[in-house]
Every structure is written in structure tokens, then in C-alpha cells.
Enzyme design. Structure first.
Site, PDB file in Angstrom:
ATOM      1  N   ASP A  82      55.220  -8.061 -61.239  1.00 17.37           N
ATOM      2  CA  ASP A  82      55.768  -6.976 -62.043  1.00 17.37           C
ATOM      3  C   ASP A  82      57.099  -7.372 -62.686  1.00 17.37           C
ATOM      4  O   ASP A  82      57.914  -8.075 -62.073  1.00 17.37           O
ATOM      5  CB  ASP A  82      55.970  -5.751 -61.142  1.00 17.37           C
ATOM      6  CG  ASP A  82      56.035  -4.447 -61.903  1.00 17.37           C
ATOM      7  OD1 ASP A  82      55.541  -4.397 -63.037  1.00 17.37           O
ATOM      8  OD2 ASP A  82      56.575  -3.467 -61.353  1.00 17.37           O
ATOM      9  N   HIS A  83      57.327  -6.923 -63.914  1.00 19.94           N
ATOM     10  CA  HIS A  83      58.611  -7.044 -64.612  1.00 19.94           C
ATOM     11  C   HIS A  83      59.281  -8.414 -64.460  1.00 19.94           C
ATOM     12  O   HIS A  83      60.396  -8.518 -63.957  1.00 19.94           O
ATOM     13  CB  HIS A  83      59.578  -5.976 -64.120  1.00 19.94           C
ATOM     14  CG  HIS A  83      59.318  -4.622 -64.687  1.00 19.94           C
ATOM     15  ND1 HIS A  83      59.602  -4.276 -65.987  1.00 19.94           N
ATOM     16  CD2 HIS A  83      58.777  -3.530 -64.115  1.00 19.94           C
ATOM     17  CE1 HIS A  83      59.246  -3.018 -66.192  1.00 19.94           C
ATOM     18  NE2 HIS A  83      58.731  -2.544 -65.081  1.00 19.94           N
ATOM     19  N   ASP A 104      58.139  -9.332 -69.254  1.00 16.65           N
ATOM     20  CA  ASP A 104      58.960  -8.228 -69.746  1.00 16.65           C
ATOM     21  C   ASP A 104      60.079  -8.771 -70.626  1.00 16.65           C
ATOM     22  O   ASP A 104      61.082  -9.284 -70.143  1.00 16.65           O
ATOM     23  CB  ASP A 104      59.541  -7.434 -68.568  1.00 16.65           C
ATOM     24  CG  ASP A 104      60.290  -6.180 -69.025  1.00 16.65           C
ATOM     25  OD1 ASP A 104      60.407  -5.984 -70.251  1.00 16.65           O
ATOM     26  OD2 ASP A 104      60.754  -5.419 -68.164  1.00 16.65           O
ATOM     27  N   GLU A 134      55.682  -4.962 -72.225  1.00 11.59           N
ATOM     28  CA  GLU A 134      56.292  -3.648 -72.416  1.00 11.59           C
ATOM     29  C   GLU A 134      56.920  -3.544 -73.802  1.00 11.59           C
ATOM     30  O   GLU A 134      57.519  -4.493 -74.294  1.00 11.59           O
ATOM     31  CB  GLU A 134      57.362  -3.415 -71.342  1.00 11.59           C
ATOM     32  CG  GLU A 134      58.017  -2.043 -71.400  1.00 11.59           C
ATOM     33  CD  GLU A 134      58.919  -1.791 -70.199  1.00 11.59           C
ATOM     34  OE1 GLU A 134      60.078  -1.409 -70.413  1.00 11.59           O
ATOM     35  OE2 GLU A 134      58.456  -1.973 -69.050  1.00 11.59           O
ATOM     36  N   HIS A 208      54.466   3.194 -66.322  1.00 11.16           N
ATOM     37  CA  HIS A 208      55.519   2.764 -65.408  1.00 11.16           C
ATOM     38  C   HIS A 208      56.285   3.989 -64.909  1.00 11.16           C
ATOM     39  O   HIS A 208      56.265   5.047 -65.523  1.00 11.16           O
ATOM     40  CB  HIS A 208      56.468   1.788 -66.104  1.00 11.16           C
ATOM     41  CG  HIS A 208      55.946   0.396 -66.164  1.00 11.16           C
ATOM     42  ND1 HIS A 208      56.587  -0.677 -65.578  1.00 11.16           N
ATOM     43  CD2 HIS A 208      54.819  -0.111 -66.719  1.00 11.16           C
ATOM     44  CE1 HIS A 208      55.884  -1.778 -65.793  1.00 11.16           C
ATOM     45  NE2 HIS A 208      54.804  -1.456 -66.481  1.00 11.16           N
ATOM     46  N   GLY A 209      56.976   3.834 -63.778  1.00 10.44           N
ATOM     47  CA  GLY A 209      57.762   4.937 -63.243  1.00 10.44           C
ATOM     48  C   GLY A 209      56.896   6.048 -62.691  1.00 10.44           C
ATOM     49  O   GLY A 209      57.172   7.234 -62.897  1.00 10.44           O
ATOM     50  N   GLY A 210      55.823   5.681 -61.960  1.00  6.55           N
ATOM     51  CA  GLY A 210      54.877   6.685 -61.466  1.00  6.55           C
ATOM     52  C   GLY A 210      55.326   7.443 -60.242  1.00  6.55           C
ATOM     53  O   GLY A 210      54.652   8.389 -59.821  1.00  6.55           O
ATOM     54  N   ASN A 230      51.881   2.656 -62.007  1.00  4.15           N
ATOM     55  CA  ASN A 230      52.685   1.921 -61.035  1.00  4.15           C
ATOM     56  C   ASN A 230      53.393   2.884 -60.080  1.00  4.15           C
ATOM     57  O   ASN A 230      54.030   3.840 -60.521  1.00  4.15           O
ATOM     58  CB  ASN A 230      53.742   1.075 -61.751  1.00  4.15           C
ATOM     59  CG  ASN A 230      53.146  -0.067 -62.531  1.00  4.15           C
ATOM     60  OD1 ASN A 230      51.932  -0.247 -62.583  1.00  4.15           O
ATOM     61  ND2 ASN A 230      53.992  -0.853 -63.163  1.00  4.15           N
ATOM     62  N   THR A 233      58.924   3.028 -55.884  1.00  6.40           N
ATOM     63  CA  THR A 233      60.009   3.650 -55.122  1.00  6.40           C
ATOM     64  C   THR A 233      59.488   4.657 -54.102  1.00  6.40           C
ATOM     65  O   THR A 233      59.941   4.686 -52.953  1.00  6.40           O
ATOM     66  CB  THR A 233      60.999   4.342 -56.068  1.00  6.40           C
ATOM     67  OG1 THR A 233      61.468   3.386 -57.029  1.00  6.40           O
ATOM     68  CG2 THR A 233      62.175   4.911 -55.308  1.00  6.40           C
TER      69      THR A 233
END
Length: 284
Positions: A82-83, A104, A134, A208-210, A230, A233
Site C-alpha cells: 500500500d502507498h 503513489d 492514486e 481509501h480511508g475506509g 481499504n 486504522t
């Protein structure tokens, strides 16, 4: 079964109107928990690691654990980086056995993003590895990548079309109002923008930021073309809070197998909920 490229999994997900959940895992226990959830719910699965986790655990350890899980599970599993901004690290991960990578370059101008993404796509295509890129800037913090409040940039639908055409990238993560981390308030997702991008871009889209997006909003994103969500956190916090609770309740317990077992149950329960939410249960 071996690890598989996530490209055909995500193409099918977008075609059929469901989403596949990609979980960022940082320990063997987290990996085992989400794999158990996928096997139980018959869900395709994407395991993800950040660059920080790669440095913490080591590429070969991660790939070895993921390959062992894929052999034992009867569901398709992909392993995604990722990223990542480092081309050399991306090459290392692909050669070691990662079946999906994210280049990214969203912090750079459009032309630089196109150039670097195309470079990764050319190598990945020969290795049957999925590539994600992205456009725009997703807010929040992801390892060492930080986008401060007010500096987010939503993806332009026409640029998304051009980007996919110029790079041949098989999956695209457009910034549409989500953020990395836990939301302080209600996410400001631009659903009209998702719909417009999906109308111009045939490849699967990535959300992103799910972590912490309300269920109704997740379902709407998936219905509009987001084939991958995704979750990082929220899963990490649940795992860590379980460990804290175990130590508080039993401060004399010094056997890691005891408190790790409890944390695995928490992670598995959350993974099952996210898979159900995105509609990928029974799709393996």
C-alpha cells in the site's frame, strides 16, 4: 492455492457490484484473523501491508506468511503493497511474491504521476501483478505520507480517464472526500464525483480511508463502482485496544498466546462485518 493477482478479483467485483475488503495487517495474528474471516465467509481477500510494516517485519516474512495462508485457505488471496513511493521497494516486493502494488505519486504533478505509474505497470504486467495508483490527495496520515486538513484535492473525472488511458493502470484510487485514519465528523464523500469517474473509467475503483465510514455511505460507494475498500486504522485500533483490555483485566498474564488469541477474535469479528458490508461474502 497460491497468492493471486487482485486484478481479476476486482474486475469481477466491479462487474457484479460488490466490493472486496483490503485489510492492512501488522502482525501474524492480524493476518491469521482476516484470513480466517475470509475462509469462514467465503470471501475473496486482499492482505495489505504499508511500507512501514514491510520495514518492521521484512518482505520475506510477510510473503512467507501470506503464501502459507493462501495454501491453507480455500479462497483467493492477494497480497498488496500500500502507498509506496519507492520504485526499488516496489520491485523488491513484486520479485518476492507480492501480487499487487500501489505506486503513489499523487503528491506530484499529473505528468510525473503518469510517468512513474506507467513504469511500474510495464514491469508488473510481465509478472502478472496488479497495480494501483492514486489521483488527487486523500487526507490524513498513512505511515510517512501526511496530507494536512485543507490540503486534500479531489480527483478530476476527466483526468482520471486520461490517466488510465495513458498508463494502462488496472486499478485506480481517486480522492473523493474520504481520509486516512478515524473521522472526526461525518465524511464528506462526493458521490456525484464517484459516479462521474465510474462513467469515464472502466477499471475497478478503490476506496481509501475506509475506517469508520457509515454503513450506508459504504454501500453507496460500492454501488457506484468502488470495487475495493481499504481498512487499516479501525482494524489496528481494535487489535491494540483488545491487548490493552487484556492487560488491564489480567495484569499478571504473561503468556502472549492468551492475549493474542483474544485480539485475534476481535479482528476476525470486525473483518466479517466489513466483508458483509461490502457484499463480498460468498463471492470466493
Amino acid at each position: 492455492m497460491s497468492l493471486v493477482s487482485s486484478t481479476p478479483l476486482l474486475v469481477e467485483a466491479r462487474k457484479q457490484g460488490y466490493g472486496i475488503v483490503a485489510f492492512n495487517v501488522h502482525t501474524l495474528e492480524m493476518l491469521q484473523a482476516v484470513v480466517d474471516a475470509a475462509a469462514e465467509s467465503r470471501s475473496p481477500l486482499i492482505l495489505q501491508t504499508t511500507v512501514g510494516t514491510v520495514k518492521h517485519l521484512g518482505i520475506d516474512y510477510i510473503v512467507g506468511a501470506a503464501q502459507a495462508a493462501a495454501k491453507q485457505a480455500s479462497v483467493p488471496i492477494a497480497l498488496h503493497l500500500d502507498h509506496c513511493q519507492d520504485f526499488d521497494l516496489i520491485l523488491q516486493c513484486m520479485r518476492a511474491g507480492y501480487t499487487s502494488v500501489m505506486i503513489d505519486q499523487s503528491m506530484h504533478p499529473f505528468e510525473r504521476n503518469v510517468e512513474m505509474t506507467r513504469k511500474v505497470v510495464e514491469v508488473a504486467r510481465a509478472l502478472n501483478v496488479n497495480v494501483e495508483a492514486e489521483l488527487g490527495k486523500v487526507g490524513g496520515v498513512e505511515d510517512d505520507i501526511r496530507v494536512e486538513d485543507g490540503m486534500e484535492t479531489l480527483a478530476d473525472p476527466e483526468e482520471c480517464r486520461r490517466f488510465v488511458e495513458l498508463t494502462g493502470v488496472p486499478t485506480l484510487a481517486p480522492a473523493i472526500g474520504t481520509a486516512h485514519g478515524i473521522y472526526k465528523g461525518e465524511p464528506n464523500i462526493d458521490f456525484a464525483r464517484i459516479e462521474e469517474i465510474a462513467g469515464k473509467v472502466a477499471v475497478p475503483l478503490v476506496l481509501h480511508g475506509g475506517s469508520g465510514i457509515p454503513e450506508g455511505q459504504v454501500r453507496r460507494c460500492v454501488s457506484l463502482g468502488m470495487a475495493k475498500m481499504n481498512v487499516a486504522t479501525e482494524l489496528k485500533n481494535a487489535f491494540s485496544l483488545s491487548l490493552q483490555e487484556s492487560f488491564t483485566a489480567n495484569p499478571a498474564e504473561l503468556d502472549p498466546r492468551s492475549y493474542m488469541a483474544a485480539a485475534k477474535k476481535v479482528v476476525k469479528r470486525m473483518a466479517l462485518e466489513k466483508m458483509q458490508l461490502c457484499g463480498c461474502t460468498g463471492k470466493a
